[in-house]
Motif scaffolding. Structure first.
Motif, PDB file in Angstrom:
ATOM      1  N   LYS A  48       0.726  -1.390  -0.253  1.00 15.26           N
ATOM      2  CA  LYS A  48       0.273   0.359  -0.351  1.00 15.26           C
ATOM      3  C   LYS A  48       0.384   0.809   0.281  1.00 15.26           C
ATOM      4  CE  LYS A  48      -2.129  -1.153   3.931  1.00 15.26           C
ATOM      5  NZ  LYS A  48      -1.013  -1.901   4.227  1.00 15.26           N
ATOM      6  N   THR A  49       2.004   1.789   1.220  1.00 19.50           N
ATOM      7  CA  THR A  49       2.501   2.298   0.877  1.00 19.50           C
ATOM      8  C   THR A  49       3.604   2.402  -0.663  1.00 19.50           C
ATOM      9  OG1 THR A  49       2.465   2.335   3.224  1.00 19.50           O
ATOM     10  CG2 THR A  49       5.161   3.435   2.392  1.00 19.50           C
ATOM     11  N   SER A  50       3.865   1.695  -1.087  1.00 19.10           N
ATOM     12  CA  SER A  50       4.483   1.495  -1.989  1.00 19.10           C
ATOM     13  C   SER A  50       3.697   2.587  -3.240  1.00 19.10           C
ATOM     14  CB  SER A  50       5.312   0.468  -2.769  1.00 19.10           C
ATOM     15  OG  SER A  50       5.907  -0.473  -0.946  1.00 19.10           O
ATOM     16  N   LEU A  51       2.370   1.587  -3.188  1.00 15.83           N
ATOM     17  CA  LEU A  51       1.718   2.237  -4.351  1.00 15.83           C
ATOM     18  C   LEU A  51       1.743   3.938  -4.097  1.00 15.83           C
ATOM     19  CD1 LEU A  51      -0.282   2.199  -6.630  1.00 15.83           C
ATOM     20  CD2 LEU A  51      -2.307   1.762  -5.205  1.00 15.83           C
ATOM     21  N   LEU A  52       1.281   4.027  -3.086  1.00 10.99           N
ATOM     22  CA  LEU A  52       1.744   5.789  -2.446  1.00 10.99           C
ATOM     23  C   LEU A  52       2.484   6.913  -3.010  1.00 10.99           C
ATOM     24  CD1 LEU A  52      -0.374   6.680   0.760  1.00 10.99           C
ATOM     25  CD2 LEU A  52      -1.011   6.899  -1.424  1.00 10.99           C
ATOM     26  N   VAL A  54       4.855   5.494  -5.297  1.00 11.26           N
ATOM     27  CA  VAL A  54       5.101   5.640  -6.684  1.00 11.26           C
ATOM     28  C   VAL A  54       3.856   6.726  -7.103  1.00 11.26           C
ATOM     29  CG1 VAL A  54       4.171   4.010  -9.121  1.00 11.26           C
ATOM     30  CG2 VAL A  54       5.790   2.893  -7.371  1.00 11.26           C
ATOM     31  N   LEU A  55       2.544   6.680  -6.230  1.00 14.00           N
ATOM     32  CA  LEU A  55       1.447   8.005  -7.241  1.00 14.00           C
ATOM     33  C   LEU A  55       2.665   9.435  -6.476  1.00 14.00           C
ATOM     34  CD1 LEU A  55      -2.063   6.581  -6.285  1.00 14.00           C
ATOM     35  CD2 LEU A  55      -0.943   6.325  -8.336  1.00 14.00           C
ATOM     36  N   ALA A  56       3.439   9.574  -5.985  1.00 16.85           N
ATOM     37  CA  ALA A  56       3.589  10.811  -5.173  1.00 16.85           C
ATOM     38  C   ALA A  56       5.329  11.093  -7.031  1.00 16.85           C
ATOM     39  CB  ALA A  56       4.194  11.211  -4.291  1.00 16.85           C
ATOM     40  N   GLY A  57       5.136   9.827  -7.067  1.00 18.57           N
ATOM     41  CA  GLY A  57       6.635   9.990  -7.705  1.00 18.57           C
ATOM     42  C   GLY A  57       7.983   9.934  -6.721  1.00 18.57           C
ATOM     43  N   LEU A  58       7.678   9.246  -5.978  1.00 19.15           N
ATOM     44  CA  LEU A  58       9.063   9.362  -4.750  1.00 19.15           C
ATOM     45  C   LEU A  58       9.456   8.036  -5.100  1.00 19.15           C
ATOM     46  CD1 LEU A  58       7.737  10.645  -1.522  1.00 19.15           C
ATOM     47  CD2 LEU A  58       8.925  11.830  -2.811  1.00 19.15           C
ATOM     48  N   GLU A  59       9.116   7.156  -5.884  1.00 19.30           N
ATOM     49  CA  GLU A  59       9.221   5.666  -6.563  1.00 19.30           C
ATOM     50  C   GLU A  59       8.567   5.515  -8.265  1.00 19.30           C
ATOM     51  OE1 GLU A  59      11.791   3.029  -5.520  1.00 19.30           O
ATOM     52  OE2 GLU A  59      11.476   3.775  -2.822  1.00 19.30           O
ATOM     53  N   ARG A  60       9.898   5.094  -8.896  1.00 16.96           N
ATOM     54  CA  ARG A  60       9.371   5.230  -9.885  1.00 16.96           C
ATOM     55  C   ARG A  60       9.627   3.087 -10.630  1.00 16.96           C
ATOM     56  NH1 ARG A  60      11.243   8.945 -13.401  1.00 16.96           N
ATOM     57  NH2 ARG A  60      12.801  10.717 -12.470  1.00 16.96           N
ATOM     58  N   ALA A  61       7.847   3.755 -11.012  1.00 18.90           N
ATOM     59  CA  ALA A  61       7.712   2.285 -12.004  1.00 18.90           C
ATOM     60  C   ALA A  61       8.589   1.757 -12.532  1.00 18.90           C
ATOM     61  CB  ALA A  61       6.260   2.349 -12.224  1.00 18.90           C
ATOM     62  N   SER A  62       8.695   0.205 -12.345  1.00 14.72           N
ATOM     63  CA  SER A  62       9.756  -0.294 -13.094  1.00 14.72           C
ATOM     64  C   SER A  62       9.167  -0.780 -14.741  1.00 14.72           C
ATOM     65  CB  SER A  62      10.232  -1.429 -12.488  1.00 14.72           C
ATOM     66  OG  SER A  62      10.330  -1.728 -11.458  1.00 14.72           O
ATOM     67  N   GLU A  63       7.880  -0.322 -14.667  1.00 13.02           N
ATOM     68  CA  GLU A  63       7.105  -0.565 -15.447  1.00 13.02           C
ATOM     69  C   GLU A  63       5.707  -0.471 -15.413  1.00 13.02           C
ATOM     70  OE1 GLU A  63       6.362  -5.301 -17.675  1.00 13.02           O
ATOM     71  OE2 GLU A  63       8.332  -5.465 -15.505  1.00 13.02           O
ATOM     72  N   ASN A  72       2.912  12.292 -17.274  1.00  7.55           N
ATOM     73  CA  ASN A  72       3.461  10.504 -17.161  1.00  7.55           C
ATOM     74  C   ASN A  72       4.818  11.109 -16.317  1.00  7.55           C
ATOM     75  OD1 ASN A  72       4.448   8.068 -17.418  1.00  7.55           O
ATOM     76  ND2 ASN A  72       3.462   7.943 -20.037  1.00  7.55           N
ATOM     77  N   LEU A  73       4.562  10.345 -14.783  1.00  2.00           N
ATOM     78  CA  LEU A  73       5.569  10.326 -14.697  1.00  2.00           C
ATOM     79  C   LEU A  73       7.278  10.292 -14.640  1.00  2.00           C
ATOM     80  CD1 LEU A  73       3.924   9.770 -10.645  1.00  2.00           C
ATOM     81  CD2 LEU A  73       4.167  12.368 -12.401  1.00  2.00           C
ATOM     82  N   GLY A  74       6.933   8.697 -15.379  1.00  2.00           N
ATOM     83  CA  GLY A  74       8.018   8.184 -15.910  1.00  2.00           C
ATOM     84  C   GLY A  74       8.260   9.103 -16.629  1.00  2.00           C
ATOM     85  N   ASN A  88       0.547  19.740  -7.385  1.00  2.00           N
ATOM     86  CA  ASN A  88      -0.547  18.541  -7.294  1.00  2.00           C
ATOM     87  C   ASN A  88      -0.973  18.109  -5.925  1.00  2.00           C
ATOM     88  OD1 ASN A  88      -1.297  19.147 -10.215  1.00  2.00           O
ATOM     89  ND2 ASN A  88       1.183  18.273 -10.368  1.00  2.00           N
ATOM     90  N   LEU A  89       0.192  17.879  -4.890  1.00  4.86           N
ATOM     91  CA  LEU A  89      -0.024  16.652  -4.046  1.00  4.86           C
ATOM     92  C   LEU A  89       0.125  17.014  -2.376  1.00  4.86           C
ATOM     93  CD1 LEU A  89       2.243  13.842  -4.778  1.00  4.86           C
ATOM     94  CD2 LEU A  89      -0.523  14.602  -5.035  1.00  4.86           C
ATOM     95  N   GLY A  90      -0.813  16.697  -1.732  1.00  6.16           N
ATOM     96  CA  GLY A  90      -0.780  17.142  -0.494  1.00  6.16           C
ATOM     97  C   GLY A  90      -0.261  15.369   0.072  1.00  6.16           C
ATOM     98  N   ILE A  91      -0.021  15.529   0.796  1.00  2.88           N
ATOM     99  CA  ILE A  91       0.491  14.325   1.713  1.00  2.88           C
ATOM    100  C   ILE A  91       0.231  13.540   3.338  1.00  2.88           C
ATOM    101  CG2 ILE A  91       2.220  12.741   1.828  1.00  2.88           C
ATOM    102  CD1 ILE A  91       3.639  13.192  -0.430  1.00  2.88           C
TER     103      ILE A  91
END
Ligand SMILES: Nc1ncnc2c1ncn2[C@@H]1O[C@H](COP(=O)(O)OP(=O)(O)O)[C@@H](O)[C@H]1O
Ligand SMILES: [Mg+2]
Length: 234
Positions: A48-52, A54-63, A72-74, A88-91
């Protein structure tokens, strides 16, 4: 139909842990519309946290693709991702993450300063105190976090997350450190503010009662996201 605020297509996240490659998110297809409130439930360690992240652009999707607010964050570099987040974001975090040496007002004002709105100091102060008034803390402006209860600290966190009127609020178990009633009150405030500002929300929660107040609930299980079915809900 409006353009979705979030659209991921077969997003995967793989991370190296020591010599091992972990497949943390698997083919995530998530669509969230503007002003929609989505809850995500699922066991600890399911991603769950990993998904957030990725949505925040703090981790990059590998694919796969992750499109948030038309970007497109990639395709964005780190600087562009920082601008994307500011715009765009509030966390909202489980542990509040307030600056301990700053008052409630200063914590919220800091978010406005970082956003580089070009507002004067006086206007920033006014906007920060209005945001704190909206969460019922108009009489706590000059308190340090240590002089506030957990629920009050999370309300400062909420004011800080919402003061720049984000399109998307990401909340990672924001009630995890609060008792049931206080948590419910914070979530009530969060939903009300989000509806008023037409902010989309992705809320991770363990609390099924809170999840049920969202427009839609999704379940994360071992890196896979699915719609919650009626049978599971019982
Ligand atoms: N930076 C990382 N490096 C390696 N493994 C990680 C990293 N972040 C998370 N994980 C692993 O990914 C899985 C999902 O974690 P997480 O997204 O934090 O789950 P949840 O929020 O649902 O509890 C877990 O197995 C966790 O150990
Ligand atoms: Mg987590």
């Amino acid at each position: 139909m409006p353009m979705p605020l979030i659209q991921t297509s077969n997003a995967n996240l793989q991370l190296m842990s020591g010599a091992k490659m972990l497949h943390i998110l698997k083919d995530i297809n998530l669509t969230v519309n503007p002003a929609e409130v989505v809850a995500i439930v699922g066991p600890s360690g399911s991603g769950k946290t990993s998904l957030l992240m990725v949505l925040a652009g703090l981790e990059r999707a590998s694919e796969g693709d992750v499109i948030v607010s038309g970007e497109n964050l990639g395709d964005l570099n780190e600087d562009q991702l920082a601008v994307f987040r500011r715009k765009n974001l509030g966390i909202l975090f489980q542990n509040f993450h307030l600056v301990t040496s700053m008052s409630a007002l200063e914590n919220v004002a800091l978010a406005l300063e970082i956003a580089e709105t070009g507002l004067s100091f006086a206007r920033i102060r006014d906007a920060a105190s209005a945001a704190l008034e909206e969460v019922g803390l108009g009489d706590r402006l000059n308190h340090l976090p240590s002089a506030l209860s957990g629920g009050e600290q999370q309300r400062v966190g909420l004011a800080r997350a919402m003061v720049c009127k984000p399109r998307l609020l990401l909340a990672d178990e924001p009630t995890g450190n609060l008792d049931q009633d206080t948590g419910a009150m914070v979530i009530e405030l969060m939903f009300n503010l989000a509806r008023k500002q037409k902010t989309s929300v992705v809320l991770i929660t363990h609390d099924r009662m809170l999840a049920e107040r969202a427009d839609r609930t999704l379940v994360m299980d071992r890196g896979r996201l699915s719609e919650k079915t009626k049978e599971v809900q019982v």
